[in-house]
Design a protein around this motif. Sequence first.
Motif, PDB file in Angstrom:
ATOM      1  N   LEU A   4      16.897   1.666   8.982  1.00 15.18           N
ATOM      2  CA  LEU A   4      15.970   0.814   8.244  1.00 15.18           C
ATOM      3  C   LEU A   4      15.038   0.066   9.182  1.00 15.18           C
ATOM      4  O   LEU A   4      15.486  -0.576  10.131  1.00 15.18           O
ATOM      5  N   SER A   5      13.746   0.142   8.892  1.00 12.24           N
ATOM      6  CA  SER A   5      12.760  -0.703   9.553  1.00 12.24           C
ATOM      7  C   SER A   5      12.409  -1.851   8.619  1.00 12.24           C
ATOM      8  O   SER A   5      12.291  -1.649   7.406  1.00 12.24           O
ATOM      9  N   VAL A   6      12.247  -3.028   9.170  1.00 16.32           N
ATOM     10  CA  VAL A   6      11.732  -4.172   8.429  1.00 16.32           C
ATOM     11  C   VAL A   6      10.383  -4.501   9.031  1.00 16.32           C
ATOM     12  O   VAL A   6      10.248  -4.620  10.257  1.00 16.32           O
ATOM     13  N   VAL A   7       9.361  -4.595   8.170  1.00 23.91           N
ATOM     14  CA  VAL A   7       8.027  -4.974   8.628  1.00 23.91           C
ATOM     15  C   VAL A   7       7.651  -6.306   7.986  1.00 23.91           C
ATOM     16  O   VAL A   7       7.916  -6.537   6.810  1.00 23.91           O
ATOM     17  N   VAL A   8       7.061  -7.180   8.796  1.00 26.60           N
ATOM     18  CA  VAL A   8       6.678  -8.514   8.347  1.00 26.60           C
ATOM     19  C   VAL A   8       5.265  -8.779   8.849  1.00 26.60           C
ATOM     20  O   VAL A   8       4.959  -8.496  10.007  1.00 26.60           O
ATOM     21  N   TRP A  67      -1.069  -1.223   7.212  1.00 27.25           N
ATOM     22  CA  TRP A  67      -1.120  -0.985   8.653  1.00 27.25           C
ATOM     23  C   TRP A  67       0.236  -1.292   9.280  1.00 27.25           C
ATOM     24  O   TRP A  67       0.705  -0.561  10.162  1.00 27.25           O
ATOM     25  N   ALA A  68       0.887  -2.355   8.821  1.00 26.71           N
ATOM     26  CA  ALA A  68       2.210  -2.717   9.345  1.00 26.71           C
ATOM     27  C   ALA A  68       3.208  -1.580   9.145  1.00 26.71           C
ATOM     28  O   ALA A  68       4.032  -1.296  10.023  1.00 26.71           O
ATOM     29  N   ILE A  69       3.143  -0.930   7.998  1.00 22.44           N
ATOM     30  CA  ILE A  69       4.054   0.181   7.716  1.00 22.44           C
ATOM     31  C   ILE A  69       3.887   1.301   8.742  1.00 22.44           C
ATOM     32  O   ILE A  69       4.862   1.939   9.130  1.00 22.44           O
ATOM     33  N   THR A  70       2.670   1.521   9.211  1.00 21.30           N
ATOM     34  CA  THR A  70       2.448   2.580  10.205  1.00 21.30           C
ATOM     35  C   THR A  70       3.121   2.253  11.532  1.00 21.30           C
ATOM     36  O   THR A  70       3.293   3.137  12.368  1.00 21.30           O
ATOM     37  N   GLN A  71       3.491   1.000  11.737  1.00 22.96           N
ATOM     38  CA  GLN A  71       4.139   0.584  12.980  1.00 22.96           C
ATOM     39  C   GLN A  71       5.659   0.716  12.921  1.00 22.96           C
ATOM     40  O   GLN A  71       6.344   0.556  13.925  1.00 22.96           O
ATOM     41  N   ALA A  72       6.201   0.987  11.742  1.00 24.34           N
ATOM     42  CA  ALA A  72       7.651   1.098  11.570  1.00 24.34           C
ATOM     43  C   ALA A  72       8.187   2.331  12.288  1.00 24.34           C
ATOM     44  O   ALA A  72       7.562   3.393  12.282  1.00 24.34           O
ATOM     45  N   ALA A  73       9.355   2.188  12.871  1.00 24.34           N
ATOM     46  CA  ALA A  73       9.981   3.297  13.589  1.00 24.34           C
ATOM     47  C   ALA A  73      10.689   4.271  12.650  1.00 24.34           C
ATOM     48  O   ALA A  73      10.922   5.418  13.017  1.00 24.34           O
ATOM     49  N   HIS A  74      11.054   3.793  11.444  1.00 29.79           N
ATOM     50  CA  HIS A  74      11.837   4.617  10.528  1.00 29.79           C
ATOM     51  C   HIS A  74      11.110   4.777   9.195  1.00 29.79           C
ATOM     52  O   HIS A  74      10.253   3.973   8.843  1.00 29.79           O
ATOM     53  N   HIS A  75      11.505   5.790   8.429  1.00 29.98           N
ATOM     54  CA  HIS A  75      10.881   6.058   7.137  1.00 29.98           C
ATOM     55  C   HIS A  75      11.423   5.182   6.017  1.00 29.98           C
ATOM     56  O   HIS A  75      10.802   5.077   4.962  1.00 29.98           O
ATOM     57  N   PHE A  76      12.568   4.574   6.209  1.00 28.12           N
ATOM     58  CA  PHE A  76      13.180   3.686   5.222  1.00 28.12           C
ATOM     59  C   PHE A  76      12.761   2.278   5.601  1.00 28.12           C
ATOM     60  O   PHE A  76      13.136   1.778   6.666  1.00 28.12           O
ATOM     61  N   ILE A  77      11.923   1.638   4.756  1.00 31.86           N
ATOM     62  CA  ILE A  77      11.254   0.396   5.147  1.00 31.86           C
ATOM     63  C   ILE A  77      11.440  -0.694   4.110  1.00 31.86           C
ATOM     64  O   ILE A  77      11.290  -0.466   2.909  1.00 31.86           O
ATOM     65  N   LEU A  78      11.719  -1.891   4.601  1.00 35.49           N
ATOM     66  CA  LEU A  78      11.713  -3.097   3.792  1.00 35.49           C
ATOM     67  C   LEU A  78      10.540  -3.933   4.269  1.00 35.49           C
ATOM     68  O   LEU A  78      10.460  -4.300   5.434  1.00 35.49           O
ATOM     69  N   VAL A 134       6.440   9.365  -1.744  1.00 28.12           N
ATOM     70  CA  VAL A 134       5.312   8.481  -2.044  1.00 28.12           C
ATOM     71  C   VAL A 134       5.787   7.050  -1.925  1.00 28.12           C
ATOM     72  O   VAL A 134       6.968   6.786  -1.918  1.00 28.12           O
ATOM     73  N   GLY A 135       4.859   6.118  -1.842  1.00 25.98           N
ATOM     74  CA  GLY A 135       5.254   4.721  -1.903  1.00 25.98           C
ATOM     75  C   GLY A 135       5.175   4.001  -0.586  1.00 25.98           C
ATOM     76  O   GLY A 135       4.349   4.290   0.245  1.00 25.98           O
ATOM     77  N   LEU A 136       6.057   3.051  -0.409  1.00 27.64           N
ATOM     78  CA  LEU A 136       5.970   2.130   0.704  1.00 27.64           C
ATOM     79  C   LEU A 136       6.151   2.771   2.066  1.00 27.64           C
ATOM     80  O   LEU A 136       5.594   2.307   3.026  1.00 27.64           O
ATOM     81  N   ALA A 137       6.968   3.783   2.160  1.00 27.56           N
ATOM     82  CA  ALA A 137       7.397   4.153   3.495  1.00 27.56           C
ATOM     83  C   ALA A 137       7.531   5.635   3.726  1.00 27.56           C
ATOM     84  O   ALA A 137       8.485   6.078   4.316  1.00 27.56           O
ATOM     85  N   SER A 138       6.602   6.413   3.267  1.00 25.61           N
ATOM     86  CA  SER A 138       6.865   7.840   3.306  1.00 25.61           C
ATOM     87  C   SER A 138       5.727   8.646   3.883  1.00 25.61           C
ATOM     88  O   SER A 138       4.588   8.228   3.877  1.00 25.61           O
ATOM     89  N   GLY A 139       6.081   9.815   4.354  1.00 25.17           N
ATOM     90  CA  GLY A 139       5.093  10.795   4.758  1.00 25.17           C
ATOM     91  C   GLY A 139       4.158  10.326   5.846  1.00 25.17           C
ATOM     92  O   GLY A 139       4.395   9.340   6.513  1.00 25.17           O
TER      93      GLY A 139
END
Length: 174
Positions: A4-8, A67-78, A134-139
Amino acid sequence: MRPLSVVVITFNEERNIGRCLASVKGVADDIVVVDSFSTDRTEAIVKEHGARFVQHAFDGHIAQKNWAITQAAHHFILSLDADEALDDRLRESVRKAKNGEADGYTMNRLTNYCGTWIRHGAGTRIVNFACGTVGLASGPASIRTIDMNYATARGSNTLKGTYCTTAITPWRII
């Protein structure tokens, strides 16, 4: 178990960011804070908590979240705001969800607006935690969007617990 990645996202959040980051400790495998060039102690506090700190010009709330989501290391994101924090029950639910099959999760939100807890009405449940096609953290980054009303391929589940947000000024609640 899915990592899990958490982006803030932040801007001058020294009052809130420590509480937010402490609430995801032990749940997140990766924490990235995307900051809009704060002038307070936000950066120092983020680094004290061991999170990655990245600066990016603010082009609007949704654009910054995307843009923050693109910085996440994992596909599962909070995705959280700096004034949001998970309670103990939600933290445990998130741990369990990392082993789950759903693409997305909803969770209860408790808002403190100018000193008063809002316990009902619009915005007390929100989709904020997702993985899938689709959605917050995919593809690829080109299709990553923040849309709190998206549909997932394998459905979504509701997590037990609450995340709390503190709105100090009226413009924080939309």
